[in-house]
Enzyme design. Structure first.
Site, PDB file in Angstrom:
ATOM      1  N   PHE A 105       0.816  -1.219   0.000  1.00  0.00           N
ATOM      2  CA  PHE A 105       0.000   0.000   0.000  1.00  0.00           C
ATOM      3  C   PHE A 105       0.843   1.261   0.000  1.00  0.00           C
ATOM      4  O   PHE A 105       0.378   2.327  -0.416  1.00  0.00           O
ATOM      5  CB  PHE A 105      -0.982  -0.032   1.187  1.00  0.00           C
ATOM      6  CG  PHE A 105      -0.572   0.788   2.375  1.00  0.00           C
ATOM      7  CD1 PHE A 105       0.260   0.272   3.343  1.00  0.00           C
ATOM      8  CD2 PHE A 105      -1.030   2.090   2.526  1.00  0.00           C
ATOM      9  CE1 PHE A 105       0.632   1.025   4.448  1.00  0.00           C
ATOM     10  CE2 PHE A 105      -0.670   2.856   3.624  1.00  0.00           C
ATOM     11  CZ  PHE A 105       0.162   2.327   4.581  1.00  0.00           C
ATOM     12  N   LYS A 106       2.086   1.177   0.437  1.00  0.00           N
ATOM     13  CA  LYS A 106       2.918   2.381   0.508  1.00  0.00           C
ATOM     14  C   LYS A 106       3.163   2.999  -0.871  1.00  0.00           C
ATOM     15  O   LYS A 106       3.483   4.178  -0.972  1.00  0.00           O
ATOM     16  CB  LYS A 106       4.233   2.066   1.216  1.00  0.00           C
ATOM     17  CG  LYS A 106       3.987   1.753   2.692  1.00  0.00           C
ATOM     18  CD  LYS A 106       5.262   1.563   3.483  1.00  0.00           C
ATOM     19  CE  LYS A 106       4.971   1.480   4.966  1.00  0.00           C
ATOM     20  NZ  LYS A 106       4.223   0.256   5.352  1.00  0.00           N
ATOM     21  N   ASP A 107       2.986   2.209  -1.932  1.00  0.00           N
ATOM     22  CA  ASP A 107       3.120   2.754  -3.284  1.00  0.00           C
ATOM     23  C   ASP A 107       2.139   3.900  -3.556  1.00  0.00           C
ATOM     24  O   ASP A 107       2.464   4.834  -4.281  1.00  0.00           O
ATOM     25  CB  ASP A 107       2.854   1.658  -4.327  1.00  0.00           C
ATOM     26  CG  ASP A 107       3.981   0.622  -4.389  1.00  0.00           C
ATOM     27  OD1 ASP A 107       5.137   0.982  -4.131  1.00  0.00           O
ATOM     28  OD2 ASP A 107       3.683  -0.546  -4.722  1.00  0.00           O
TER      29      ASP A 107
END
Ligand SMILES: *Cc1c(COP(=O)(O)O)cnc(C)c1O
Length: 507
Positions: free
Chosen positions: A116-118
């Protein structure tokens, strides 16, 4: 003051910083985090007007509320958004997926590194480049250029997402330290096979804590900083929190469409570590998104769950006070850095009766106490207020594994959860079991990583299940065949790391 003016959570003076200032600085020099003191309120009509927007259209409209047009024009902002999300493997960017009548997963792992950090870091990389480019284009010939040297430590997910966000960006260099032999093979392959010349991975003989200590010392090194402009991309950067707000809005509208009615309450369940992901949900709710509750799901590193239950924000985990290594390593934290932002709003609205400067001094006192004694007791009326929006659960390793197995065997399409997502889903089912059946409540449980990234735990959960075969997406498999670029640092030494950075930068 508009919602486009920012201040530090620990300042007791009037402050009005620009978006560019807060993005490029990361952490305030008083140790606080940057917040917009006013959260924009959307008019009721937005629910109708925004409901058919694409992910990118929503992102643009939300970002616009927090960034002055004089800083980034409409066309520049649109371009930044388009470029940031064109790297995702699905046009929806963050689709929702029904796993049973009451539970939907919000799949946040369709970006380049499958985590999710993308969603945030693809945008942050483009922002860094945009601001540097503008500063440098105004310089006379021969004047030194503005640069950023991003230095970070990772135990896995953050490093690869940061590298894929910053690769190839002009005037940006990135150095990621990780403990030799202590990250998963896929994570190491992801980080070390990137060919861009501005990406550097340092494999440090030591622990993750050693790596983090070295990074902290580099940040504190004034001389080094002045020369190389050290920057951070950890989740304290405001741009990350801001970018994550989009998927709360997007998933809300997607759910409404799938249900074709507006009567159900909607709750979000968020596997949490540093409190960055769920904090974005808090902003969305404060802006006017009709969210019934935000539910914090923690692993055995449970400072947030303990806080909501007791009102004490206390650094402790295990008998030795060290962080516990769990099946969901990206959530293994002792203190949730972004929680300070929520505390600031609560302090301001409740304890300081709306006074920004008083809120800053209150927060400063609380954080000092936490630092000195490892614990701070937050006033009752403040905790009560937090409980109106937030609830929580803590999920241990055993229940994490059980939930992966349960969802795989009961879902119609053999759905495989990653262990972080499983902490959220286990929490979701506990809430469903507690629900008053008269209420119609739908849960959106955030899915923060692709299971292939944590395949050892997933295999442990599913190996005994008939029909299960381990799978890894083709592009991740291909990484194995690529050449790795690793610089080994044979001792956890500040000097050795600094020398490695200097020699690579001057190469
Ligand atoms: C970083 C991360 C989390 C925790 O998010 P926070 O914003 O730190 O609360 C959860 N799951 C995965 C897979 C992550 O990488």
């Amino acid at each position: 003051m508009s919602s486009k003016a920012y201040r530090s959570t620990r300042s007791s003076e009037n402050q009005s910083l620009s978006f560019e200032d807060v993005v490029m600085t990361g952490l305030a020099n008083d140790g606080g985090l940057f917040v917009p003191s006013k959260i924009p309120k959307l008019p009721d009509t937005f629910l109708e007007e925004w409901k058919d927007f694409s992910f990118n259209e929503l992102a643009f409209n939300i970002l616009r509320l927090y960034i002055e047009e004089s800083e980034i024009s409409n066309s520049e902002l649109k371009d930044l958004v388009t470029r940031s999300y064109s790297t995702f493997r699905t046009p929806e960017v963050t689709p929702i997926k029904k796993i049973d009548d009451d539970v939907y997963l919000l799949e946040l792992f369709h970006g380049p590194t499958y985590a999710f950090k993308d969603v945030a870091l693809q945008f942050v990389g483009n922002l860094f480049e945009f601001f540097l480019n503008r500063r440098n284009s105004k310089k006379a010939a021969g004047e030194p250029k503005d640069i950023i040297t991003v230095v970070g430590a990772t135990s896995g997910d953050t490093g690869s997402a940061a590298i894929y966000g910053l690769r190839g960006k002009k005037d940006v260099s990135v150095f990621i330290l990780y403990p030799t032999g202590r990250i998963s093979p896929i994570q190491e392959e992801q980080m070390t096979t990137v060919e861009d010349a501005n990406v550097h991975t340092l494999s440090v003989k030591g622990t993750f804590d050693d790596c983090q200590d070295i990074v902290k010392q580099i940040f504190g090194d004034k001389e080094f900083n002045e020369k190389y402009h050290v920057g951070a991309v950890n989740s304290i950067n405001w741009a990350r929190i801001l970018a994550q707000q989009t998927y709360y809005f997007y998933s809300y509208f997607q759910l409404r469409k799938q249900l074709a009615r507006n009567s159900d309450k909607v709750r979000y369940v968020v596997p949490s570590g540093n409190f960055g992901d769920i904090l974005a949900g808090y902003y969305a709710k404060e802006m006017g998104l009709p969210v019934d509750k935000l539910i914090i799901a923690t692993n055995e590193n449970d400072i947030l769950d303990r806080f909501l239950k007791s009102g004490r924000y206390e650094k402790k985990s295990g008998d030795d006070g060290a962080v516990k290594a769990t099946h969901s390593p990206a959530m293994d934290i002792l203190i949730s850095s972004n929680f300070e932002r929520l505390l600031w709003y609560l302090a301001r609205d409740i304890a300081a009766k709306g006074d920004d400067n008083k809120a800053g001094s209150t927060l400063n006192d609380w954080m000092k106490q936490l630092k000195e004694t490892g614990s701070v007791t937050i006033p009752d009326e403040v905790v009560k207020h937090a409980r109106i929006t937030f609830d929580s659960e803590r999920v241990n390793n055993e229940d994490t594994v059980k939930t992966i197995r349960q969802v795989y065997t009961t879902s119609s399409d053999d759905y495989v959860l990653d262990p972080h997502t499983a902490v959220g889903v286990a929490t979701t089912y506990r809430f469903i079991a507690k629900d008053d059946k008269a209420d119609s409540i739908k849960y959106i449980s955030l899915s923060t990583a692709h299971p292939a990234k944590f395949s050892d735990v997933v295999s442990q959960a599913l190996d005994s299940v008939e029909g299960y075969t381990d799978f890894i997406p083709e592009d991740l498999k291909q990484l194995r065949n690529k050449e790795k670029r690793i610089k080994l640092i044979d001792e956890a030494s500040l000097e050795k790391v600094k020398n490695a950075i200097i020699s690579e930068l001057n190469f």
